[in-house]
Design a protein around this motif. Structure first.
Motif, PDB file in Angstrom:
ATOM      1  N   SER A  52      80.539 -22.119 -84.887  1.00 22.18           N
ATOM      2  CA  SER A  52      79.672 -23.078 -85.553  1.00 22.18           C
ATOM      3  C   SER A  52      79.828 -22.894 -87.061  1.00 22.18           C
ATOM      4  O   SER A  52      79.909 -21.764 -87.543  1.00 22.18           O
ATOM      5  CB  SER A  52      78.220 -22.831 -85.145  1.00 22.18           C
ATOM      6  OG  SER A  52      77.371 -23.699 -85.844  1.00 22.18           O
ATOM      7  N   VAL A  53      79.859 -24.014 -87.790  1.00 20.06           N
ATOM      8  CA  VAL A  53      79.929 -23.980 -89.255  1.00 20.06           C
ATOM      9  C   VAL A  53      78.587 -24.479 -89.780  1.00 20.06           C
ATOM     10  O   VAL A  53      78.105 -25.539 -89.366  1.00 20.06           O
ATOM     11  CB  VAL A  53      81.059 -24.883 -89.789  1.00 20.06           C
ATOM     12  CG1 VAL A  53      81.067 -24.903 -91.314  1.00 20.06           C
ATOM     13  CG2 VAL A  53      82.404 -24.421 -89.249  1.00 20.06           C
ATOM     14  N   SER A  54      77.965 -23.707 -90.665  1.00 18.52           N
ATOM     15  CA  SER A  54      76.669 -24.123 -91.208  1.00 18.52           C
ATOM     16  C   SER A  54      76.577 -23.815 -92.697  1.00 18.52           C
ATOM     17  O   SER A  54      77.196 -22.880 -93.193  1.00 18.52           O
ATOM     18  CB  SER A  54      75.518 -23.462 -90.452  1.00 18.52           C
ATOM     19  OG  SER A  54      75.608 -22.063 -90.528  1.00 18.52           O
ATOM     20  N   PHE A  55      75.807 -24.640 -93.394  1.00 18.58           N
ATOM     21  CA  PHE A  55      75.527 -24.464 -94.819  1.00 18.58           C
ATOM     22  C   PHE A  55      74.155 -23.806 -94.947  1.00 18.58           C
ATOM     23  O   PHE A  55      73.192 -24.268 -94.343  1.00 18.58           O
ATOM     24  CB  PHE A  55      75.516 -25.816 -95.540  1.00 18.58           C
ATOM     25  CG  PHE A  55      76.882 -26.414 -95.715  1.00 18.58           C
ATOM     26  CD1 PHE A  55      77.574 -26.245 -96.900  1.00 18.58           C
ATOM     27  CD2 PHE A  55      77.475 -27.136 -94.695  1.00 18.58           C
ATOM     28  CE1 PHE A  55      78.837 -26.792 -97.065  1.00 18.58           C
ATOM     29  CE2 PHE A  55      78.726 -27.687 -94.851  1.00 18.58           C
ATOM     30  CZ  PHE A  55      79.415 -27.515 -96.038  1.00 18.58           C
ATOM     31  N   ARG A  56      74.073 -22.755 -95.747  1.00 14.96           N
ATOM     32  CA  ARG A  56      72.800 -22.051 -95.957  1.00 14.96           C
ATOM     33  C   ARG A  56      72.169 -22.576 -97.246  1.00 14.96           C
ATOM     34  O   ARG A  56      72.705 -22.372 -98.340  1.00 14.96           O
ATOM     35  CB  ARG A  56      73.042 -20.554 -96.036  1.00 14.96           C
ATOM     36  CG  ARG A  56      71.771 -19.750 -96.046  1.00 14.96           C
ATOM     37  CD  ARG A  56      72.106 -18.275 -95.922  1.00 14.96           C
ATOM     38  NE  ARG A  56      70.969 -17.461 -96.189  1.00 14.96           N
ATOM     39  CZ  ARG A  56      70.287 -16.804 -95.269  1.00 14.96           C
ATOM     40  NH1 ARG A  56      70.647 -16.871 -94.010  1.00 14.96           N
ATOM     41  NH2 ARG A  56      69.255 -16.068 -95.605  1.00 14.96           N
ATOM     42  N   MET A 133      67.348 -22.136 -94.923  1.00 15.22           N
ATOM     43  CA  MET A 133      67.671 -22.847 -93.688  1.00 15.22           C
ATOM     44  C   MET A 133      69.189 -22.942 -93.563  1.00 15.22           C
ATOM     45  O   MET A 133      69.899 -22.979 -94.558  1.00 15.22           O
ATOM     46  CB  MET A 133      67.075 -24.254 -93.713  1.00 15.22           C
ATOM     47  CG  MET A 133      65.567 -24.272 -93.756  1.00 15.22           C
ATOM     48  SD  MET A 133      64.906 -25.928 -93.984  1.00 15.22           S
ATOM     49  CE  MET A 133      65.131 -26.140 -95.740  1.00 15.22           C
ATOM     50  N   GLU A 134      69.655 -22.990 -92.325  1.00 15.68           N
ATOM     51  CA  GLU A 134      71.073 -23.197 -92.049  1.00 15.68           C
ATOM     52  C   GLU A 134      71.229 -24.533 -91.350  1.00 15.68           C
ATOM     53  O   GLU A 134      70.634 -24.768 -90.300  1.00 15.68           O
ATOM     54  CB  GLU A 134      71.629 -22.053 -91.195  1.00 15.68           C
ATOM     55  CG  GLU A 134      71.687 -20.743 -91.952  1.00 15.68           C
ATOM     56  CD  GLU A 134      72.181 -19.576 -91.122  1.00 15.68           C
ATOM     57  OE1 GLU A 134      72.479 -19.762 -89.916  1.00 15.68           O
ATOM     58  OE2 GLU A 134      72.262 -18.477 -91.677  1.00 15.68           O
ATOM     59  N   PHE A 135      72.008 -25.432 -91.960  1.00 12.81           N
ATOM     60  CA  PHE A 135      72.263 -26.768 -91.434  1.00 12.81           C
ATOM     61  C   PHE A 135      73.666 -26.798 -90.839  1.00 12.81           C
ATOM     62  O   PHE A 135      74.635 -26.493 -91.526  1.00 12.81           O
ATOM     63  CB  PHE A 135      72.167 -27.814 -92.548  1.00 12.81           C
ATOM     64  CG  PHE A 135      70.773 -27.997 -93.067  1.00 12.81           C
ATOM     65  CD1 PHE A 135      69.967 -29.002 -92.547  1.00 12.81           C
ATOM     66  CD2 PHE A 135      70.264 -27.167 -94.052  1.00 12.81           C
ATOM     67  CE1 PHE A 135      68.679 -29.173 -93.016  1.00 12.81           C
ATOM     68  CE2 PHE A 135      68.977 -27.327 -94.524  1.00 12.81           C
ATOM     69  CZ  PHE A 135      68.178 -28.332 -94.003  1.00 12.81           C
ATOM     70  N   ASP A 136      73.762 -27.183 -89.564  1.00 17.68           N
ATOM     71  CA  ASP A 136      75.055 -27.211 -88.887  1.00 17.68           C
ATOM     72  C   ASP A 136      75.891 -28.401 -89.333  1.00 17.68           C
ATOM     73  O   ASP A 136      75.408 -29.525 -89.404  1.00 17.68           O
ATOM     74  CB  ASP A 136      74.872 -27.282 -87.372  1.00 17.68           C
ATOM     75  CG  ASP A 136      74.365 -25.978 -86.787  1.00 17.68           C
ATOM     76  OD1 ASP A 136      74.382 -24.959 -87.500  1.00 17.68           O
ATOM     77  OD2 ASP A 136      73.965 -25.979 -85.614  1.00 17.68           O
ATOM     78  N   ALA A 137      77.167 -28.116 -89.605  1.00 16.44           N
ATOM     79  CA  ALA A 137      78.138 -29.165 -89.915  1.00 16.44           C
ATOM     80  C   ALA A 137      78.916 -29.541 -88.665  1.00 16.44           C
ATOM     81  O   ALA A 137      79.475 -30.635 -88.583  1.00 16.44           O
ATOM     82  CB  ALA A 137      79.099 -28.703 -91.001  1.00 16.44           C
ATOM     83  N   GLU A 171      73.472 -21.045-100.876  1.00 17.99           N
ATOM     84  CA  GLU A 171      73.893 -19.647-100.812  1.00 17.99           C
ATOM     85  C   GLU A 171      75.316 -19.506-100.300  1.00 17.99           C
ATOM     86  O   GLU A 171      76.028 -18.602-100.685  1.00 17.99           O
ATOM     87  CB  GLU A 171      72.945 -18.835 -99.939  1.00 17.99           C
ATOM     88  CG  GLU A 171      73.265 -17.353 -99.991  1.00 17.99           C
ATOM     89  CD  GLU A 171      72.340 -16.527 -99.168  1.00 17.99           C
ATOM     90  OE1 GLU A 171      71.831 -15.527 -99.687  1.00 17.99           O
ATOM     91  OE2 GLU A 171      72.121 -16.869 -97.995  1.00 17.99           O
ATOM     92  N   GLY A 172      75.740 -20.406 -99.429  1.00 17.26           N
ATOM     93  CA  GLY A 172      77.101 -20.312 -98.920  1.00 17.26           C
ATOM     94  C   GLY A 172      77.296 -21.092 -97.643  1.00 17.26           C
ATOM     95  O   GLY A 172      76.446 -21.865 -97.220  1.00 17.26           O
ATOM     96  N   VAL A 173      78.454 -20.854 -97.018  1.00 19.96           N
ATOM     97  CA  VAL A 173      78.837 -21.486 -95.767  1.00 19.96           C
ATOM     98  C   VAL A 173      79.113 -20.371 -94.770  1.00 19.96           C
ATOM     99  O   VAL A 173      79.761 -19.391 -95.100  1.00 19.96           O
ATOM    100  CB  VAL A 173      80.105 -22.354 -95.949  1.00 19.96           C
ATOM    101  CG1 VAL A 173      80.537 -22.979 -94.638  1.00 19.96           C
ATOM    102  CG2 VAL A 173      79.873 -23.414 -96.996  1.00 19.96           C
ATOM    103  N   LYS A 174      78.602 -20.537 -93.547  1.00 19.54           N
ATOM    104  CA  LYS A 174      78.799 -19.527 -92.513  1.00 19.54           C
ATOM    105  C   LYS A 174      79.626 -20.097 -91.375  1.00 19.54           C
ATOM    106  O   LYS A 174      79.410 -21.223 -90.953  1.00 19.54           O
ATOM    107  CB  LYS A 174      77.460 -19.039 -91.967  1.00 19.54           C
ATOM    108  CG  LYS A 174      76.664 -18.288 -92.990  1.00 19.54           C
ATOM    109  CD  LYS A 174      75.484 -17.624 -92.343  1.00 19.54           C
ATOM    110  CE  LYS A 174      74.788 -16.802 -93.392  1.00 19.54           C
ATOM    111  NZ  LYS A 174      74.594 -15.457 -93.017  1.00 19.54           N
ATOM    112  N   ILE A 175      80.561 -19.289 -90.891  1.00 23.21           N
ATOM    113  CA  ILE A 175      81.334 -19.604 -89.700  1.00 23.21           C
ATOM    114  C   ILE A 175      81.041 -18.471 -88.725  1.00 23.21           C
ATOM    115  O   ILE A 175      81.468 -17.341 -88.938  1.00 23.21           O
ATOM    116  CB  ILE A 175      82.841 -19.700 -90.012  1.00 23.21           C
ATOM    117  CG1 ILE A 175      83.084 -20.773 -91.068  1.00 23.21           C
ATOM    118  CG2 ILE A 175      83.642 -19.974 -88.742  1.00 23.21           C
ATOM    119  CD1 ILE A 175      84.488 -20.804 -91.622  1.00 23.21           C
TER     120      ILE A 175
END
Length: 186
Positions: A52-56, A133-137, A171-175
């Protein structure tokens, strides 16, 4: 690689770390056009695994402050820094190496406001800590058959309305493996 672009005032000095988080948080003070995009080489991930890719992000408020306006100092009146996120939804997208394209959207000023009328699905999101919050891309599976499965491309943007907005912290992008995302959402 992540690229952050916009028209307006960006208070940023981001330095990327390996996990695509910034050593310093990027603050969008006042922008009318926003695009954060990046790509990641899937050969660094486990073949056959789902990710999953999400923006924090964090929408924040603070008292007035001073910004630079074309070299001159300008005072922002006392108002919440978070403004302008009610006119158009923020869009999150992911393109997989095989060309599949996923796109989600969410209004930041009213998280329950539907985006279907704009032609999008609601972006899944999670409250993680202290207002972040983390929003899923999107989600994808790394192909097992190739030595080089290719790159994913991800994007967060809002430029359709040309309206000024501000008060968004990035804050960043999480994979992450989707199993970890599911555990964190519960």
């Amino acid at each position: 690689m992540i690229i952050v672009t916009g028209v307006g005032f960006l208070r940023m000095n981001p330095v990327l770390t390996f996990d695509y988080s910034f050593k310093e948080i990027a603050e969008l003070v006042a922008v009318c056009w926003l695009e954060v995009k990046g790509q990641f080489d899937c050969k660094l991930l486990s073949p056959g695994a789902a990710y999953s890719v999400s923006f924090r992000l964090k929408v924040h408020e603070s008292p007035r402050g001073i910004i630079r306006n074309f070299g001159r100092r300008a005072m922002i009146p006392h108002m919440p820094r978070a403004y302008g996120w009610n006119r158009k939804p923020l869009k999150f997208s992911l393109t997989t190496p095989c060309g599949d394209h996923q796109i989600y959207a969410r209004y930041l000023s009213d998280m329950d406001k539907p985006v279907e009328t704009e032609g999008y699905q609601m972006a899944p999101f999670r409250h993680v800590e202290e207002g972040w919050m983390e929003f899923d891309a999107g989600r994808f599976v790394v192909e097992e058959k190739d030595d080089n499965p290719g790159d994913i491309e991800f994007c967060m943007r809002e430029w359709e309305g040309g309206n000024w907005k501000g008060g968004l912290l990035l804050e960043g992008v999480k994979i992450l493996p989707t199993s970890l995302v599911t555990e964190r959402a519960e």
